[in-house]
Design a protein around this motif. Structure first.
Motif, PDB file in Angstrom:
ATOM      1  N   LEU A 194      17.120   2.034 -40.837  1.00  0.00           N
ATOM      2  CA  LEU A 194      15.945   2.791 -40.687  1.00  0.00           C
ATOM      3  C   LEU A 194      14.665   1.871 -40.706  1.00  0.00           C
ATOM      4  O   LEU A 194      14.549   1.107 -41.566  1.00  0.00           O
ATOM      5  N   SER A 195      13.750   2.262 -39.801  1.00  0.00           N
ATOM      6  CA  SER A 195      12.666   1.590 -39.736  1.00  0.00           C
ATOM      7  C   SER A 195      11.413   2.610 -39.629  1.00  0.00           C
ATOM      8  O   SER A 195      11.339   3.250 -38.697  1.00  0.00           O
ATOM      9  N   LEU A 196      10.488   2.058 -40.671  1.00  0.00           N
ATOM     10  CA  LEU A 196       9.221   2.930 -40.403  1.00  0.00           C
ATOM     11  C   LEU A 196       8.254   2.053 -39.737  1.00  0.00           C
ATOM     12  O   LEU A 196       7.658   0.862 -40.239  1.00  0.00           O
ATOM     13  N   THR A 197       8.114   2.232 -38.317  1.00  0.00           N
ATOM     14  CA  THR A 197       7.098   1.450 -37.489  1.00  0.00           C
ATOM     15  C   THR A 197       5.738   1.811 -37.526  1.00  0.00           C
ATOM     16  O   THR A 197       5.530   3.099 -37.182  1.00  0.00           O
ATOM     17  N   THR A 198       4.837   1.064 -38.197  1.00  0.00           N
ATOM     18  CA  THR A 198       3.418   1.528 -38.503  1.00  0.00           C
ATOM     19  C   THR A 198       2.527   0.794 -37.660  1.00  0.00           C
ATOM     20  O   THR A 198       2.157  -0.299 -38.164  1.00  0.00           O
TER      21      THR A 198
ATOM     22  N   THR B 149       0.729   8.457 -42.297  1.00  0.00           N
ATOM     23  CA  THR B 149       0.764   6.803 -41.848  1.00  0.00           C
ATOM     24  C   THR B 149       0.424   6.617 -40.614  1.00  0.00           C
ATOM     25  O   THR B 149       0.241   5.338 -40.360  1.00  0.00           O
ATOM     26  N   GLY B 150       0.915   7.651 -39.673  1.00  0.00           N
ATOM     27  CA  GLY B 150       0.838   7.228 -38.260  1.00  0.00           C
ATOM     28  C   GLY B 150       2.304   6.395 -38.090  1.00  0.00           C
ATOM     29  O   GLY B 150       2.295   5.848 -36.809  1.00  0.00           O
ATOM     30  N   SER B 151       3.234   6.552 -38.803  1.00  0.00           N
ATOM     31  CA  SER B 151       4.522   5.710 -38.526  1.00  0.00           C
ATOM     32  C   SER B 151       5.412   6.704 -37.676  1.00  0.00           C
ATOM     33  O   SER B 151       5.454   7.844 -37.701  1.00  0.00           O
ATOM     34  N   VAL B 152       6.025   5.756 -37.124  1.00  0.00           N
ATOM     35  CA  VAL B 152       7.277   6.169 -36.151  1.00  0.00           C
ATOM     36  C   VAL B 152       8.748   5.666 -37.098  1.00  0.00           C
ATOM     37  O   VAL B 152       8.915   4.663 -37.105  1.00  0.00           O
ATOM     38  N   LEU B 153       9.577   6.749 -37.289  1.00  0.00           N
ATOM     39  CA  LEU B 153      10.812   6.316 -37.868  1.00  0.00           C
ATOM     40  C   LEU B 153      11.834   6.229 -36.691  1.00  0.00           C
ATOM     41  O   LEU B 153      12.177   7.265 -36.246  1.00  0.00           O
ATOM     42  N   VAL B 154      12.375   4.917 -36.800  1.00  0.00           N
ATOM     43  CA  VAL B 154      13.383   4.644 -35.726  1.00  0.00           C
ATOM     44  C   VAL B 154      14.736   4.400 -36.367  1.00  0.00           C
ATOM     45  O   VAL B 154      14.750   4.035 -37.629  1.00  0.00           O
ATOM     46  N   THR B 155      16.045   4.739 -36.267  1.00  0.00           N
ATOM     47  CA  THR B 155      17.027   4.386 -36.415  1.00  0.00           C
ATOM     48  C   THR B 155      18.105   3.535 -35.627  1.00  0.00           C
ATOM     49  O   THR B 155      17.777   3.586 -34.285  1.00  0.00           O
ATOM     50  N   ALA B 156      19.132   2.905 -36.057  1.00  0.00           N
ATOM     51  CA  ALA B 156      20.191   2.293 -35.105  1.00  0.00           C
ATOM     52  C   ALA B 156      21.059   3.274 -34.683  1.00  0.00           C
ATOM     53  O   ALA B 156      21.927   2.915 -33.990  1.00  0.00           O
ATOM     54  N   ALA B 157      21.065   4.714 -35.029  1.00  0.00           N
ATOM     55  CA  ALA B 157      21.998   5.416 -34.531  1.00  0.00           C
ATOM     56  C   ALA B 157      22.066   5.827 -33.174  1.00  0.00           C
ATOM     57  O   ALA B 157      22.984   6.193 -32.470  1.00  0.00           O
ATOM     58  N   SER B 158      20.974   5.662 -32.340  1.00  0.00           N
ATOM     59  CA  SER B 158      20.957   6.165 -31.186  1.00  0.00           C
ATOM     60  C   SER B 158      21.527   4.908 -30.254  1.00  0.00           C
ATOM     61  O   SER B 158      21.770   4.023 -30.666  1.00  0.00           O
ATOM     62  N   ALA B 159      21.651   5.131 -28.888  1.00  0.00           N
ATOM     63  CA  ALA B 159      22.294   4.319 -28.168  1.00  0.00           C
ATOM     64  C   ALA B 159      21.172   3.000 -27.813  1.00  0.00           C
ATOM     65  O   ALA B 159      21.403   1.880 -27.275  1.00  0.00           O
TER      66      ALA B 159
END
Length: 214
Positions: A179-183, A125-135
């Motif tokens: 968790l966010s799949l940014t597309t 899908t060309g998605s970027v998976l980001v989470t709130a776990a990082s700084a």
């Protein structure tokens, strides 16, 4: 005459109901749900999908090339140093000679651009998976007008399910709160079918893929 027409219609209905309806072909549950990816190379497949949905893809073989690509992006978009809150990213950017803003001074007023890491990249899908776990938390991937992502080729996976398994293996029972799949860039056409970028998040999404050895 009307009665004869009615009888004829009812007769056709009775004849139709008397014959069993043809059954649809039985699906082959062994077949793959999705067609093959555009390339057997997951990085190439991701780059193609990512650019197709409006993302800007930059391949960097080394830290000097990363610095050059980021500087070129800043010049073209007329933006200053990105906000970077992850210690590992800060150290890498220092090594590359890339300026950044490490604190939250004037963040609300001046957060034109941010740079974060990600958990995984989805080739399908060309998605970027980001989470709130990082700084970086929730804000750096959502609030700024332009979101930059720094990732490695080893983070590319084929499907969304693979990306979710990466997160599950990394965090176990303590999954991040977001968790966010940014597309692609944030967009909507809800109002009068007019496409608007940046409606619910960054107007521009750019990914810098840095080779593992750098």
């Amino acid at each position: 005459m009307a009665e004869n027409s009615r009888d004829a219609i009812l007769a056709r209905i009775r004849r139709g109901l008397a014959q069993p309806a043809p059954q649809p072909p039985r699906p082959d549950f062994e077949l793959a749900v999705h067609p093959p990816l555009s390339s057997s190379d997951l990085v190439v497949a991701f780059a193609e999908s990512f650019q197709r949905i409006g993302g800007e893809f930059y391949y960097c073989e080394s830290l000097p090339q990363l610095a050059e690509q980021i500087a070129g992006f800043q010049q073209r978009q007329q933006v200053g140093a990105p906000y970077v809150w992850e210690p590992a990213l800060q150290q890498l950017l220092r090594s590359a000679g890339v300026a950044f803003q490490a604190n939250e001074t004037d963040f609300i007023e001046q957060a034109a651009v941010s740079l974060t890491s990600c958990e995984a990249l989805v080739a399908r899908t060309g998605s970027v998976l980001v989470t709130a776990a990082s700084a970086s938390g929730r804000r750096l991937s959502i609030y700024p007008d332009q979101h930059l992502v720094l990732a490695r080729p080893s983070q590319v996976v084929a499907e969304i399910g693979d990306a979710l398994r990466v997160v599950q293996q990394k965090y176990g029972a303590h999954l991040p709160s977001m968790l966010s799949l940014t597309t692609g860039p944030s967009r909507t056409a809800d109002i009068e079918k007019t496409l608007v970028l940046g409606a619910h998040g960054p107007r521009r999404l750019a990914l810098f893929l840095l080779e593992e050895a750098s």
